[in-house]
Structure formats: C-alpha cells, structure tokens
Design an enzyme around this catalytic site. Structure first.
Site, PDB file in Angstrom:
ATOM      1  N   GLU A  46       4.176  10.802   2.144  1.00 15.57           N
ATOM      2  CA  GLU A  46       5.022  11.179   1.027  1.00 15.57           C
ATOM      3  C   GLU A  46       4.507  12.543   0.563  1.00 15.57           C
ATOM      4  OE1 GLU A  46       6.148   9.539  -3.405  1.00 15.57           O
ATOM      5  OE2 GLU A  46       4.980   8.243  -2.080  1.00 15.57           O
ATOM      6  N   ARG A 272      -6.868  -0.043   5.596  1.00 15.15           N
ATOM      7  CA  ARG A 272      -7.020   1.359   5.238  1.00 15.15           C
ATOM      8  C   ARG A 272      -8.498   1.739   5.249  1.00 15.15           C
ATOM      9  NH1 ARG A 272      -3.305   2.501   1.281  1.00 15.15           N
ATOM     10  NH2 ARG A 272      -4.412   4.275   0.475  1.00 15.15           N
ATOM     11  N   LYS A 282      -4.165   9.699  -3.663  1.00 16.25           N
ATOM     12  CA  LYS A 282      -3.644  11.006  -4.073  1.00 16.25           C
ATOM     13  C   LYS A 282      -3.559  11.121  -5.588  1.00 16.25           C
ATOM     14  CE  LYS A 282      -0.363  10.571  -1.002  1.00 16.25           C
ATOM     15  NZ  LYS A 282       0.873  10.744  -0.254  1.00 16.25           N
TER      16      LYS A 282
HETATM   17  P1  ATP Z   1      -2.498   7.264  -1.439  1.00 15.77           P
HETATM   18  O1  ATP Z   1      -2.686   5.817  -1.817  1.00 15.77           O
HETATM   19  O2  ATP Z   1      -3.756   7.982  -1.155  1.00 15.77           O
HETATM   20  O3  ATP Z   1      -1.638   7.993  -2.385  1.00 15.77           O
HETATM   21  P2  ATP Z   1      -0.346   6.699   0.243  1.00 15.77           P
HETATM   22  O4  ATP Z   1      -0.446   5.507   1.103  1.00 15.77           O
HETATM   23  O5  ATP Z   1       0.481   6.613  -0.980  1.00 15.77           O
HETATM   24  O6  ATP Z   1      -1.791   7.217  -0.055  1.00 15.77           O
HETATM   25  P3  ATP Z   1       1.369   8.126   1.962  1.00 15.77           P
HETATM   26  O7  ATP Z   1       1.721   9.553   1.943  1.00 15.77           O
HETATM   27  O8  ATP Z   1       2.411   7.144   1.598  1.00 15.77           O
HETATM   28  O9  ATP Z   1       0.120   7.962   1.034  1.00 15.77           O
HETATM   29  O10 ATP Z   1       0.678   7.742   3.333  1.00 15.77           O
HETATM   30  C1  ATP Z   1       1.117   8.095   4.604  1.00 15.77           C
HETATM   31  C2  ATP Z   1       0.502   7.150   5.588  1.00 15.77           C
HETATM   32  O11 ATP Z   1      -0.913   7.223   5.526  1.00 15.77           O
HETATM   33  C3  ATP Z   1       0.883   5.714   5.311  1.00 15.77           C
HETATM   34  O12 ATP Z   1       1.342   5.131   6.511  1.00 15.77           O
HETATM   35  C4  ATP Z   1      -0.376   5.081   4.827  1.00 15.77           C
HETATM   36  O13 ATP Z   1      -0.440   3.753   5.229  1.00 15.77           O
HETATM   37  C5  ATP Z   1      -1.461   5.928   5.475  1.00 15.77           C
HETATM   38  N1  ATP Z   1      -2.682   5.925   4.654  1.00 15.77           N
HETATM   39  C6  ATP Z   1      -2.798   6.291   3.370  1.00 15.77           C
HETATM   40  N2  ATP Z   1      -4.052   6.090   2.908  1.00 15.77           N
HETATM   41  C7  ATP Z   1      -4.769   5.600   3.959  1.00 15.77           C
HETATM   42  C8  ATP Z   1      -6.134   5.180   4.134  1.00 15.77           C
HETATM   43  N3  ATP Z   1      -7.019   5.240   3.143  1.00 15.77           N
HETATM   44  N4  ATP Z   1      -6.496   4.718   5.347  1.00 15.77           N
HETATM   45  C9  ATP Z   1      -5.624   4.672   6.364  1.00 15.77           C
HETATM   46  N5  ATP Z   1      -4.333   5.035   6.256  1.00 15.77           N
HETATM   47  C10 ATP Z   1      -3.896   5.497   5.079  1.00 15.77           C
HETATM   48 MG    MG Z   2       2.507   6.242  -1.073  1.00 19.26          MG
END
Ligand code: ATP
Ligand code: MG
Length: 570
Positions: A46, A272, A282
C-alpha cells in the site's frame, strides 16, 4: 496447457536452498501442473509509507519464488484507499524493490486500474442478491456485528429488493449520497463463526480525489473485496501474504466463488518478520518521522530499506538474511544480530580496508627525518588478493586513536603506553618516550621514537609487539565527520514500557556525531554509498549528504570488538 515434459522451469533436485512449506507447495504444484505449470506471484504494497525490512522478507519470498520456478512476480500498488497515498511513496517503493535486486519487468500494476472491473463485479453480486446497500451507521454496523462468542444481528436493510439496491448503489457511485450515509455489504451470514464473514462492507462512499483516478470515483472498495479481485484479474497463482490475513481467507475465497467465471488465486499465509530493538509498522515509523525523532524515512537508524541502504547495508546481505530466517507458519522475533552477521559476512568480502582515526591523538616521531615522506604498501583486502594494494603516506607526525594510548595501563592492555612498543599497521614499530599535557592535565601529544629496521611491520631480530594499531599521517590526512549509531530503542521489545508506548523507549544515544576525524588520503574521492572497512573500527559508508568538500561517513556496523568483550568478562 503446456505439458510437464517441455517445461524447463520445474526445478527439482538441484536446488540447495532450504526447504520451507511455500517452496514445497509450489514444487508440488509444478509437479502436478495445478496452475498450468506457471508461477505468478505479486508484491502488493500500500503506498502509504516506505518499505521496511519486514517488507523485504515478503519481497524476497514472492520475487524469489517466481524466479526460482521460472515465473513472474508483479509489483502492484494496492492504492484502494485514496486518503492516505502519495506519489513519494510509490517512487521510494519502486527504488527499494529494484535496489534489493528484483525486477517486475512490464508487470507494474495499480489496484486503482481495476476500479471499473471491481465495480462491475459488485453490481453482479447485487443482481444475484448477494450484496445490499445498508443504511446503518458505522457504529450500528459494529454493534450489529456481534462478538466472537455471540452471533451478529441482521440489518433491517438486509432484505432490500435487488432493484432498490441497484438504484442506491448507482446513486452512491454517482456521488448523490453523502459520505457515511450508507455502504454496500456482502450478504453472507450474520451468525458465521468467522466475524469477517458477517456481511463485510464492500464499498464506502468517499468524496476524496484519488492520486490516479482523480474525481472519477465516489465509492472506494474495501481491502477484502478488492484484494482477491486484483489477484484474479492479474492471474496470480500464489498469493503470498502474512498471517493476519489467515482469517480473511474464507472471505477471499467466498468472493471469488461468487464469480465462477473468473480466475481463482490461492492465498497462502506466512509469519511476518519481527525484529528485536526496533518497530516495524509503517504507522509507527511514520510517527518517528513526523515527531522528528529521526531525520526522515531514510534515517540510518530506521529499519526501512532506504534507512538500511543509507547506513551501508548491502542488498545481498538482506537477501541472505531473508533466506536464513526461513518461512514459517508461526510468528517469532528474530534477533537483529543475525542481520548484522549476514551484513559483516558480506562486507568482509567486498570492502577495501583503509585507515581512519576517529578521535585523533597527535604523535611526533622524534627520530624520523623532518621532511621525509614514505609511501608504504597496504593490502586492500586480505580476504581477496585481487583487490590489490595501495600506497599509504607515512611521515614524522601522525595521528593515532586516543583509545590506543593509556598513560597507566591495566594488565593486558597491549596498546601504546609510556615505554611500550607497538606496531603501526604497514609501517614501523614505535615506542612512547614522552606524554605532553595541557594545563588541565589532558593528554595532547605523544613523543615517540621509531625503529627504522621494522619497516613493513617486522623486526630483523624477530621481536613482535603484541598490538598493532592504525594511524594516519597528519600532513596527508583529510578531515571527515563520522556518525556512529546504536539501536534506536533501548529495549529488546520497544513496547515494554508502563504506557506501552514505544516512544518511551527511544535510545537518547542512538546517534553520536564525531567531527574532526582524520582519514587516509585514498578516501578523498569517496562518493555517497561507497563502503569501506576502517581498520579495527568497523564498516563505514559515505553518507548521502557526503561531498568531496565535506566527507561524512556512517558506521554501518562494528567489527567484533575483542577488547570490549574482554572488559565485560573481567
Ligand atoms: P505495516 O503493518 O508495516 O504497515 P502492511 O502490511 O500494512 O505493513 P503493506 O504495504 O500492506 O504493509 O504490505 C505489503 C506486503 O508486505 C503485504 O503482503 C504484507 O503481508 C507484507 N509485509 C508487511 N509487513 C511484513 C513483515 N513484517 N514481514 C513480512 N511481510 C510483511
Ligand atoms: Mg497494510
């Protein structure tokens, strides 16, 4: 459909990478031809922040699996929420994925490109009596949803006739209904044991322009509705995501099952990445940036990819780390020491050794001729002969590290002290003859003698000092600023504070700036991003703000410090 015989991508046997359940699953699918012997994955960030090391794990997995099995991985911006997204993030994400060493080729997509298609599918669900417009307020919807132990309640608008739903959804779409008045919901089961299945919201009205579609849309799709469709439209075979989506998988599947003519991707979840001594969301990283606790998303203390890059991490070390931590079904916290281990291992092979003095102490070698300068041979990397040698100038006045001298040394301190002899790396043995102090008693200069017989570091009589220290010739030295980093948080779990707020555990000493450092002249042309090992001090990388007029180096990581370890033991 291709037959397995003429498919060269099936990768069996030769692969030495460690097994994990996703690799096994894809291997099986390639054996059985479940997806027509194809692998299509995606990385769907995102664009609401910079990528962090957790994302790197997901990137290495999705791009890595595609590459390993001869498939492709799409980079898809999941830009379904118009309120939070910015172009700056899109740029940084593309740069970071490329820097990590992955290439999406022509497969760059935006979820917003599918808004039209998604809307058509939603209309189809309404026509089939599988979605309805609900006038309950957001709060009522929450109340009606029930709890984990109690079933939900059906909305009084749930059984609206299809025609009325179609009209209302069209009016929502045209912007004729005010934000917050109603939503489109899937009609599934308000008593479903999985709360996600209790008539989830598919669309809400938002009078917000979108960075790509402008004012076209007044309704925006919710994640659960949108994500499976994005995967389907792109023909994704393996949709790999983190464990928090496990409970959403029944809904992901339900939506796709209602549209039987479209491709149905397979969602698979993995744990994760969590790292100790840092935060990795983020939202939290944004807070650090907004509250100016760091200099920006790319502050070298941040666990962001851009922060790690600026600090001097290599993409190879991050990929190696991602491979070593593996892929599991259960969440855990990985020790940041493993990342540093991968980093040192890589930097050790690739970095030239140079000499730099961070806290200079002037040394005058009294028996060395005043105007003489010698060019001494120094090895660039003992791990790699091909990196060759260089010349380092030596003269009568040099700088050594303040820490490499002690006036009253304890036992086992082998570096310089009055009357003691040490080896200067690549140069001569010197012996300290006099300590010069200022009026406050601070040591400002040492007087030494050298043994001309020991040029290059060996004595004809075979004697050998116990310590070898680094140095820089004073008249040839170039000045620099050096930034030393410690972890951004003082606690292994930054949330471990009375209020639970990670901000309370910020390390006040996470950045130390040292000015007036002295570097050997070969570093004069260092460019931003250039990496070196400063002998005995660690690995350093020229900062993005570094210029020939003003050199700035970040310490990427220390070497293992034997003296500190010995002191701890005592
Ligand atoms: P955050 O919680 O840090 O804001 P998010 O999951 O909201 O992260 P996205 O931009 O939606 O961020 O993530 C893109 C991809 O990265 C998703 O498929 C998510 O599952 C993966 N991802 C995010 N954080 C992690 C992590 N700590 N370990 C492994 N994969 C991750
Ligand atoms: Mg997200």
């Amino acid at each position: 459909m291709e037959s397995p015989k003429n498919n060269t991508a099936v990768n069996d046997g030769e692969n030495t990478a460690p097994a994990h359940f996703i690799r096994e699953m894809i291997r099986d699918d390639m054996r059985t031809g479940k997806w027509g012997y194809k692998v299509v994955t995606r990385f769907p960030p995102e664009p609401n922040g910079y990528l962090h090391i957790g994302h790197a794990k997901a990137i290495c997995l999705s791009f890595g699996m595609a590459a390993e099995f001869g498939g492709v991985c799409h980079l898809r911006f999941d830009d379904t929420n118009p309120a939070k997204e910015e172009d700056e993030y899109i740029k940084s994400i593309k740069r970071d994925v490329r820097w990590l060493g992955f290439d999406w080729g022509e497969h760059l997509y935006f979820a917003s490109d599918y808004f039209g298609k998604m809307h058509e599918y939603a209309v189809k669900l309404v026509e089939d009596g599988k979605a309805y417009v609900d006038d309950l307020t957001a709060e009522q919807i929450r109340e009606y949803r029930g709890t984990l132990t109690e079933p939900g309640k059906e909305s009084p608008f749930r059984n609206r006739p299809v025609d009325e739903n179609l009209k209302l959804f069209a009016a929502m779409t045209r912007g004729e209904i005010a934000e917050g008045t109603c939503v489109l919901r899937a009609k599934i089961d308000m008593a479903h044991p999985n709360m996600n299945m209790r008539d989830p919201v598919m669309y809400r009205i938002m009078n917000v322009p979108h960075h790509r579609t402008g004012d076209t849309w007044k309704v925006y799709p919710m994640y659960d509705w949108a994500h499976g469709l994005e995967d389907s439209i792109e023909g994704i075979t393996h949709s790999l995501c983190t464990l928090e989506f496990e409970d959403h998988r029944p809904l992901y599947n339900w939506f796709l099952e209602q549209l039987p003519d479209i491709h149905h991707s397979q969602q698979t979840e993995f744990a994760r990445l969590n790292l100790n001594y840092t935060v990795m969301s983020k939202r939290k990283l944004l807070r650090l940036v907004q509250e100016k606790r760091v200099s920006g998303w790319d502050d070298p203390r941040m666990p962001t990819i851009s922060g790690l890059r600026r600090r001097g991490y290599t993409p190879e070390s991050i990929r190696e780390f991602a491979e070593r931590i593996g892929v599991a079904k259960r969440d855990s916290v990985v020790d940041i020491a493993l990342l540093d281990f991968c980093l040192r291992d890589d930097l050790n092979k690739r970095c030239a050794r140079v000499m730099a003095v961070l806290k200079p102490l002037k040394v005058v070698i009294e028996n060395y001729p005043e105007d003489q300068v010698e060019e001494l041979d120094a090895v660039n990397n003992p791990e790699d002969e091909l990196m060759g040698t260089r010349k380092v100038p030596f003269s009568r006045v040099i700088y050594i590290e303040q820490d490499d001298f002690m006036e009253n040394p304890p036992k086992k301190y082998y570096r310089l002290s009055p009357g003691k002899e040490v080896r200067l790396r690549y140069a001569y043995f010197i012996t300290c003859t006099e300590v010069i102090k200022d009026s406050a008693g601070g040591i400002v200069e040492l007087r030494c003698t050298y043994d001309p017989q020991t040029r290059g570091g060996a004595a004809p009589d075979g004697r050998s000092p116990k310590a070898t220290i680094h140095w820089v010739s004073a008249q040839h030295a170039i000045g620099a600023e050096v930034r030393l980093y410690d972890s951004l948080f003082t606690k292994e779990n930054p949330h471990d504070s009375p209020s639970g707020d990670f901000m309370e555990n910020i390390n006040p000493d996470s950045l130390k700036i040292i000015d007036g450092c002295k570097l050997e002249p070969s570093l004069r042309d260092a460019k931003a991003g250039d990496r070196y090992q400063f002998e005995r001090l660690g690995y350093f990388c020229a900062d993005d703000d570094s210029s020939p007029e003003r050199l700035i180096f970040n310490r990427t990581v220390t070497l293992k410090d034997t003296w500190a370890r010995m002191q701890k033991k005592i």
